[in-house]
Enzyme design. Structure first.
Site, PDB file in Angstrom:
ATOM      1  N   LYS A   1       0.546  -1.364  -0.078  1.00 21.60           N
ATOM      2  CA  LYS A   1       0.167   0.436   0.629  1.00 21.60           C
ATOM      3  C   LYS A   1       0.678   1.213   0.132  1.00 21.60           C
ATOM      4  O   LYS A   1       1.534   1.637   0.910  1.00 21.60           O
ATOM      5  CB  LYS A   1      -0.598   0.092   1.166  1.00 21.60           C
ATOM      6  CG  LYS A   1      -1.922   0.626   1.255  1.00 21.60           C
ATOM      7  CD  LYS A   1      -2.485   1.466   1.947  1.00 21.60           C
ATOM      8  CE  LYS A   1      -1.961   2.434   2.821  1.00 21.60           C
ATOM      9  NZ  LYS A   1      -1.955   4.071   2.130  1.00 21.60           N
TER      10      LYS A   1
ATOM     11  N   GLU B   1      10.711   0.751  10.003  1.00 20.19           N
ATOM     12  CA  GLU B   1      11.462   2.046  10.031  1.00 20.19           C
ATOM     13  C   GLU B   1      10.481   3.224  10.154  1.00 20.19           C
ATOM     14  O   GLU B   1       9.297   3.387   9.278  1.00 20.19           O
ATOM     15  CB  GLU B   1      12.248   2.015   8.672  1.00 20.19           C
ATOM     16  CG  GLU B   1      13.141   2.437   8.675  1.00 20.19           C
ATOM     17  CD  GLU B   1      12.996   3.704   7.767  1.00 20.19           C
ATOM     18  OE1 GLU B   1      13.355   5.092   8.293  1.00 20.19           O
ATOM     19  OE2 GLU B   1      13.388   3.651   6.576  1.00 20.19           O
TER      20      GLU B   1
ATOM     21  N   CYS C   1      13.336  10.528   6.808  1.00 21.17           N
ATOM     22  CA  CYS C   1      13.119  10.005   8.150  1.00 21.17           C
ATOM     23  C   CYS C   1      14.562   9.980   8.402  1.00 21.17           C
ATOM     24  O   CYS C   1      14.636  10.641   9.807  1.00 21.17           O
ATOM     25  CB  CYS C   1      12.901   8.653   8.160  1.00 21.17           C
ATOM     26  SG  CYS C   1      11.189   7.988   6.258  1.00 21.17           S
TER      27      CYS C   1
ATOM     28  N   GLU D   1       9.982  14.959  16.183  1.00 19.21           N
ATOM     29  CA  GLU D   1      10.453  15.293  14.499  1.00 19.21           C
ATOM     30  C   GLU D   1       9.689  16.255  13.552  1.00 19.21           C
ATOM     31  O   GLU D   1       8.202  16.254  13.732  1.00 19.21           O
ATOM     32  CB  GLU D   1      10.494  13.829  13.965  1.00 19.21           C
ATOM     33  CG  GLU D   1      10.494  13.534  12.547  1.00 19.21           C
ATOM     34  CD  GLU D   1      10.014  11.897  11.822  1.00 19.21           C
ATOM     35  OE1 GLU D   1       9.290  11.801  12.366  1.00 19.21           O
ATOM     36  OE2 GLU D   1      10.868  11.381  11.498  1.00 19.21           O
TER      37      GLU D   1
HETATM   38  P1  ADP Z   1       3.689  10.066   8.173  1.00 22.02           P
HETATM   39  O1  ADP Z   1       3.600  11.004   9.685  1.00 22.02           O
HETATM   40  O2  ADP Z   1       4.994   9.707   7.349  1.00 22.02           O
HETATM   41  O3  ADP Z   1       2.289  10.248   6.719  1.00 22.02           O
HETATM   42  P2  ADP Z   1       2.080   7.456   8.445  1.00 22.02           P
HETATM   43  O4  ADP Z   1       2.468   6.724   9.662  1.00 22.02           O
HETATM   44  O5  ADP Z   1       0.736   8.513   9.101  1.00 22.02           O
HETATM   45  O6  ADP Z   1       3.228   8.790   8.132  1.00 22.02           O
HETATM   46  O7  ADP Z   1       1.902   6.877   6.798  1.00 22.02           O
HETATM   47  C1  ADP Z   1       2.845   5.778   6.663  1.00 22.02           C
HETATM   48  C2  ADP Z   1       1.936   4.912   5.900  1.00 22.02           C
HETATM   49  O8  ADP Z   1       1.157   4.269   7.126  1.00 22.02           O
HETATM   50  C3  ADP Z   1       0.765   5.392   4.735  1.00 22.02           C
HETATM   51  O9  ADP Z   1       1.050   4.638   3.542  1.00 22.02           O
HETATM   52  C4  ADP Z   1      -0.018   5.485   5.324  1.00 22.02           C
HETATM   53  O10 ADP Z   1      -1.833   5.301   5.300  1.00 22.02           O
HETATM   54  C5  ADP Z   1      -0.381   4.219   6.674  1.00 22.02           C
HETATM   55  N1  ADP Z   1      -1.281   4.388   7.830  1.00 22.02           N
HETATM   56  C6  ADP Z   1      -1.906   5.235   8.111  1.00 22.02           C
HETATM   57  N2  ADP Z   1      -2.319   4.586   9.317  1.00 22.02           N
HETATM   58  C7  ADP Z   1      -2.215   3.776   9.378  1.00 22.02           C
HETATM   59  C8  ADP Z   1      -3.139   2.643  10.374  1.00 22.02           C
HETATM   60  N3  ADP Z   1      -3.248   2.819  11.417  1.00 22.02           N
HETATM   61  N4  ADP Z   1      -2.248   1.073   9.902  1.00 22.02           N
HETATM   62  C9  ADP Z   1      -1.713   0.635   8.547  1.00 22.02           C
HETATM   63  N5  ADP Z   1      -1.172   1.949   8.324  1.00 22.02           N
HETATM   64  C10 ADP Z   1      -1.484   2.861   8.276  1.00 22.02           C
END
Ligand code: ADP
Length: 483
Positions: A190, A264, A298, A395
């Site tokens: 995804k 990560e 990151c 961050e």
């Molecule tokens: P960032 O702050 O870098 O956007 P996120 O951790 O919110 O990082 O997002 C990184 C990835 O994780 C994206 O593909 C996002 O859609 C997905 N994501 C967000 N929330 C969840 C969740 N609860 N479970 C699994 N994947 C998630």
């Protein structure tokens, strides 16, 4: 293109990368079993160009039923085809994907810059070549697993669920897919909701490469789609790159299951300059570490520590260099700092800049104009900060640097390690012994010496503490997909 200030002696005319050759569909479905399928949710969301705020395409929003279809496709492909192929045969497919990506490198670079906001120089010279190299590198391991893990009878895990962020969309997809396939797994990936397009273009290549249906499935969507992957009972491994908060949610969700995981997560990496460092190179390293790619890295070197006796000189040179940075159109080859990936992220960065001022830190921003449309942020630095300031602890994920000074090695080690994160660090000094001393004492997964943000497929990358666990890249990255 925003012009740097007129105090500069030189100025460049715009040099725009062409977008004439880019073909995007208006609407993208999900990529399951090598077919484009409509989401059973019937929902779509827009992917916009953060530099222009124009909609680039409508993207399918997968729900639990869609994820289930993708996992079933991956399981079937694993059991009936992929696990039965020899490593050499798997390797041929991975090589083919790598070569096809290379052939379409320009197209990938332009779409990445349009969808993600990063300067074309970065996507063209860093993201896309590195992504191809990851496929080439892991293709080479596919028929040598027994040599990679001697006396261990390495076996694939099965179906890998992979969730990636928006800062290096294609590169993160390559980091995840290439080792998984080489090790014999099938994949449900995804992409992040704001940057799905290059993963969907990669899906076109995967289909054209003849990779058996179901080996790689790409489901687009928001956090709930990611959660559906994490919670699916027939997934054997979760590989996640993203925020520490979501990493914690994932860890809680898979606790007590048989799912393996690598996470990560975030970072607040220290870049340390000693008085014997080559100062001009170090200044370039600071700029590369935090300002290029808008600080959307990151492992960005977001906390600078400068030895006190050279601090004035480093800060003076850094400010002068900041004034020469071009902020603007990501498709202009002169651009150093492109667009912030989304409105939400720009708001987060602006919130931290306000917070820094409220906390009493001294702010310096380059005087360049920024475009009136789109999401842009001037390179920003804060001095007069302390260890307890939130801008030095949390961050920010933007082009915002904090600067502190130090006198002794012990002091800087203590300060650099005083963070919940531990992803990367940089050390700038003429003394090799000092580098080795610091690399053993800094709690960071990667320590660069007299350089910053250097990546190679053969070299493992990953964090300590709240920056996550597990390594990607190199042999370690292969091991993460093997029993
Ligand atoms: P960032 O702050 O870098 O956007 P996120 O951790 O919110 O990082 O997002 C990184 C990835 O994780 C994206 O593909 C996002 O859609 C997905 N994501 C967000 N929330 C969840 C969740 N609860 N479970 C699994 N994947 C998630």
């Amino acid at each position: 293109m925003a012009k740097p200030t007129d105090t500069l002696e030189w100025n460049y005319s715009p040099s725009l990368e062409s977008t004439n050759h880019i073909r995007l569909k208006q609407q993208y479905g999900l990529f399951i079993n090598n077919e484009w399928v409509a989401p059973s949710s019937k929902k779509y969301f827009s992917s916009t160009n953060p530099a222009t705020e124009e909609v680039l395409a409508e993207i399918a929003w997968a729900n639990e039923a869609d994820v289930d279809n993708a996992v079933k496709a991956a399981r079937k492909a694993y059991e009936t085809v992929w696990s039965k192929l020899s490593g050499a045969e798997r390797g041929k497919y991975i090589y083919r994907i790598a070569r096809m990506m290379q052939e379409r490198a320009r197209e990938f670079a332009v779409i990445e810059s349009m969808d993600c906001g990063k300067p074309i120089r970065e996507s063209r010279d860093v993201d896309v070549p590195l992504a191809c190299n990851h496929f080439f590198y892991y293709a080479g391991w596919a028929d040598k697993l027994a040599y990679a893990m001697p006396h261990k009878k390495p076996e694939a895990l099965g179906v890998a669920g992979q969730i990636i962020p928006w800062n290096f969309p294609l590169l993160m997809a390559a980091w995840k897919i290439a080792p998984a396939l080489a090790a014999g797994n099938t994949v449900v990936l995804k992409p992040a909701e704001t940057t799905s397009l290059t993963a969907l273009k990669l899906a076109e290549i995967i289909k054209d490469s003849g990779l058996p249906p179901g080996v790689v499935n790409i489901v687009t969507g928001h956090g709930d789609t990611g959660a559906a992957i994490v919670n699916h009972p027939d997934i054997d491994k979760i590989a996640f790159t993203g925020s520490t908060n979501v990493g914690k949610i994932i860890q809680r969700a898979i606790a007590g299951t048989n799912k393996k995981s690598t996470l990560e997560l975030g970072g607040k990496s220290a870049n340390i300059i000693f008085d014997d460092a080559p100062i001009d190179q170090a200044v370039e390293g600071i700029v590369n570490g935090i300002f290029f790619n808008q600080g959307h890295v990151c492992c960005a070197g977001s906390r600078l520590f400068v030895q006190e006796n050279v601090a004035d000189l480093v800060i003076k040179k850094l400010k002068a260099r900041m004034e020469s940075l071009y902020v603007g159109n990501p498709l202009d080859k002169n651009t150093d700092i492109g667009a912030i990936n989304s409105k939400e992220q720009l708001e987060t960065i602006e919130k931290y800049i306000r917070l820094g001022k409220e906390e009493g830190a001294a702010i310096y921003q380059s005087a360049c104009e920024i475009p009136s449309k789109g999401y842009f942020c001037r390179p920003t630095l804060f001095t007069e900060v302390s260890q307890s300031h939130r801008i030095t602890q949390e961050e920010i994920f933007g082009p915002v640097l904090t600067i502190q000074t130090f006198r002794t090695i012990d002091e800087v080690i203590q300060k650099a390690n005083n963070t919940p994160f531990g992803l990367a660090a940089g050390v700038w000094t003429d003394k090799g012994s000092r580098i080795f001393n610091l690399t053993t004492k800094l709690k960071a997964g990667v320590v660069w010496a007299n350089t910053y943000n250097k990546f190679d497929p053969t070299s493992p990358f990953g964090g300590y503490k709240e920056s996550g666990f597990g390594r990607e890249g190199g042999l370690h990255g292969l091991g993460a997909y093997l029993k």
